[in-house]
Design a protein around this motif. Structure first.
Motif, mmCIF file in Angstrom:
data_model
loop_
_atom_site.group_PDB
_atom_site.id
_atom_site.type_symbol
_atom_site.label_atom_id
_atom_site.label_comp_id
_atom_site.label_asym_id
_atom_site.label_seq_id
_atom_site.Cartn_x
_atom_site.Cartn_y
_atom_site.Cartn_z
ATOM 1 N N GLN A 19 -22.697 62.952 53.921
ATOM 2 C CA GLN A 19 -21.879 61.894 53.328
ATOM 3 C C GLN A 19 -22.695 61.132 52.285
ATOM 4 O O GLN A 19 -22.221 60.854 51.197
ATOM 5 N N ARG A 20 -23.948 60.828 52.632
ATOM 6 C CA ARG A 20 -24.826 60.087 51.715
ATOM 7 C C ARG A 20 -25.032 60.891 50.438
ATOM 8 O O ARG A 20 -24.974 60.352 49.338
ATOM 9 N N LYS A 21 -25.276 62.202 50.609
ATOM 10 C CA LYS A 21 -25.477 63.088 49.463
ATOM 11 C C LYS A 21 -24.226 63.060 48.577
ATOM 12 O O LYS A 21 -24.326 62.947 47.360
ATOM 13 N N GLU A 22 -23.052 63.177 49.225
ATOM 14 C CA GLU A 22 -21.793 63.150 48.474
ATOM 15 C C GLU A 22 -21.634 61.816 47.744
ATOM 16 O O GLU A 22 -21.201 61.789 46.593
ATOM 17 N N ASP A 23 -21.993 60.715 48.420
ATOM 18 C CA ASP A 23 -21.890 59.394 47.799
ATOM 19 C C ASP A 23 -22.811 59.288 46.586
ATOM 20 O O ASP A 23 -22.421 58.740 45.554
ATOM 21 N N VAL A 24 -24.035 59.823 46.734
ATOM 22 C CA VAL A 24 -24.998 59.780 45.626
ATOM 23 C C VAL A 24 -24.466 60.579 44.447
ATOM 24 O O VAL A 24 -24.474 60.107 43.308
ATOM 25 N N VAL A 25 -23.959 61.792 44.737
ATOM 26 C CA VAL A 25 -23.415 62.639 43.677
ATOM 27 C C VAL A 25 -22.242 61.929 43.009
ATOM 28 O O VAL A 25 -22.158 61.858 41.784
ATOM 29 N N LYS A 26 -21.357 61.357 43.849
ATOM 30 C CA LYS A 26 -20.169 60.679 43.332
ATOM 31 C C LYS A 26 -20.573 59.498 42.451
ATOM 32 O O LYS A 26 -20.056 59.335 41.346
ATOM 33 N N SER A 27 -21.521 58.683 42.933
ATOM 34 C CA SER A 27 -21.893 57.510 42.141
ATOM 35 C C SER A 27 -22.607 57.916 40.858
ATOM 36 O O SER A 27 -22.421 57.290 39.819
ATOM 37 N N SER A 28 -23.399 59.017 40.907
ATOM 38 C CA SER A 28 -24.057 59.445 39.670
ATOM 39 C C SER A 28 -23.020 59.997 38.696
ATOM 40 O O SER A 28 -23.130 59.809 37.495
ATOM 41 N N GLN A 29 -21.982 60.674 39.245
ATOM 42 C CA GLN A 29 -20.910 61.161 38.374
ATOM 43 C C GLN A 29 -20.150 59.976 37.767
ATOM 44 O O GLN A 29 -19.783 60.003 36.604
ATOM 45 N N GLU A 30 -19.929 58.943 38.601
ATOM 46 C CA GLU A 30 -19.238 57.759 38.088
ATOM 47 C C GLU A 30 -20.074 57.097 37.000
ATOM 48 O O GLU A 30 -19.544 56.649 35.986
ATOM 49 N N MET A 31 -21.413 57.046 37.227
ATOM 50 C CA MET A 31 -22.292 56.464 36.215
ATOM 51 C C MET A 31 -22.249 57.287 34.941
ATOM 52 O O MET A 31 -22.178 56.747 33.846
ATOM 53 N N GLU A 32 -22.281 58.629 35.097
ATOM 54 C CA GLU A 32 -22.186 59.500 33.920
ATOM 55 C C GLU A 32 -20.866 59.274 33.214
ATOM 56 O O GLU A 32 -20.818 59.203 31.991
ATOM 57 N N GLY A 33 -19.806 59.153 34.013
ATOM 58 C CA GLY A 33 -18.478 58.902 33.448
ATOM 59 C C GLY A 33 -18.466 57.601 32.672
ATOM 60 O O GLY A 33 -17.944 57.536 31.559
ATOM 61 N N ALA A 34 -19.066 56.560 33.268
ATOM 62 C CA ALA A 34 -19.123 55.249 32.611
ATOM 63 C C ALA A 34 -19.942 55.364 31.332
ATOM 64 O O ALA A 34 -19.574 54.818 30.290
ATOM 65 N N THR A 35 -21.047 56.116 31.401
ATOM 66 C CA THR A 35 -21.893 56.306 30.231
ATOM 67 C C THR A 35 -21.131 57.050 29.140
ATOM 68 O O THR A 35 -21.173 56.648 27.972
ATOM 69 N N LEU A 36 -20.413 58.105 29.543
ATOM 70 C CA LEU A 36 -19.611 58.851 28.570
ATOM 71 C C LEU A 36 -18.570 57.938 27.932
ATOM 72 O O LEU A 36 -18.347 57.968 26.722
ATOM 73 N N ASP A 37 -17.946 57.122 28.777
ATOM 74 C CA ASP A 37 -16.943 56.178 28.307
ATOM 75 C C ASP A 37 -17.558 55.210 27.293
ATOM 76 O O ASP A 37 -16.999 54.977 26.223
ATOM 77 N N GLU A 38 -18.738 54.678 27.662
ATOM 78 C CA GLU A 38 -19.451 53.775 26.755
ATOM 79 C C GLU A 38 -19.767 54.475 25.436
ATOM 80 O O GLU A 38 -19.577 53.901 24.361
ATOM 81 N N MET A 39 -20.247 55.731 25.539
ATOM 82 C CA MET A 39 -20.594 56.482 24.329
ATOM 83 C C MET A 39 -19.358 56.691 23.456
ATOM 84 O O MET A 39 -19.425 56.547 22.228
ATOM 85 N N ARG A 40 -18.228 57.030 24.089
ATOM 86 C CA ARG A 40 -16.984 57.225 23.327
ATOM 87 C C ARG A 40 -16.590 55.933 22.611
ATOM 88 O O ARG A 40 -16.220 55.955 21.439
ATOM 89 N N LYS A 41 -16.650 54.825 23.370
ATOM 90 C CA LYS A 41 -16.276 53.527 22.775
ATOM 91 C C LYS A 41 -17.205 53.182 21.619
ATOM 92 O O LYS A 41 -16.755 52.731 20.558
ATOM 93 N N ARG A 42 -18.519 53.399 21.838
ATOM 94 C CA ARG A 42 -19.497 53.101 20.783
ATOM 95 C C ARG A 42 -19.227 53.974 19.557
ATOM 96 O O ARG A 42 -19.223 53.488 18.422
ATOM 97 N N HIS A 43 -18.955 55.249 19.804
ATOM 98 C CA HIS A 43 -18.685 56.191 18.715
ATOM 99 C C HIS A 43 -17.437 55.742 17.940
ATOM 100 O O HIS A 43 -17.439 55.722 16.709
ATOM 101 N N ALA A 44 -16.386 55.384 18.698
ATOM 102 C CA ALA A 44 -15.148 54.925 18.049
ATOM 103 C C ALA A 44 -15.417 53.661 17.246
ATOM 104 O O ALA A 44 -14.933 53.519 16.108
ATOM 105 N N ALA A 45 -16.202 52.745 17.812
ATOM 106 C CA ALA A 45 -16.520 51.492 17.103
ATOM 107 C C ALA A 45 -17.318 51.777 15.836
ATOM 108 O O ALA A 45 -17.061 51.185 14.777
ATOM 109 N N GLU A 46 -18.275 52.725 15.953
ATOM 110 C CA GLU A 46 -19.077 53.088 14.776
ATOM 111 C C GLU A 46 -18.199 53.724 13.703
ATOM 112 O O GLU A 46 -18.339 53.424 12.506
#
Length: 103
Positions: free
Chosen positions: A58-85
């Motif tokens: 469960q812990r492993k799954e949580d770690v993977v999930k949270s890192s995926q969420e962080m990657e998702g958030a990072t991708l989202d941030e990158m998209r927003k930054r790219h759109a703003a640029e």
């Protein structure tokens, strides 16, 4: 009176036999209880191991999930930054075009 000696010896032997039988039964009972305790402990140990494995999984799954969420958030941030640029560069181009037209 040799007869009373014999009957006393018989009673003594019967008493000793009863004591030995009681001791044997007690030993068997203790052995059975010990075996049952060991089986229960073994069962508890396996249940605990399973629980620990499950928690680790469960812990492993949580770690993977949270890192995926962080990657998702990072991708989202990158998209927003790219759109703003892109937007900023479009506005800059539009301003430059407008300035060129004014000249």
């Amino acid at each position: 009176s040799g007869g009373s000696d014999d009957s006393e010896r018989v009673r003594d032997l019967e008493h000793r036999l009863r004591l030995e039988e009681a001791a044997r039964l007690k030993a068997e009972e203790t052995a059975a209880r010990t075996k049952q305790d060991q089986e229960e402990k073994s069962h508890l140990a396996s249940a605990l191991e399973m629980q620990i494995r499950e928690m680790a999984k469960q812990r492993k799954e949580d770690v993977v999930k949270s890192s995926q969420e962080m990657e998702g958030a990072t991708l989202d941030e990158m998209r927003k930054r790219h759109a703003a640029e892109q937007l900023a560069s479009l506005e800059k181009k539009r301003r430059e075009d407008a300035e060129d037209r004014l000249e």
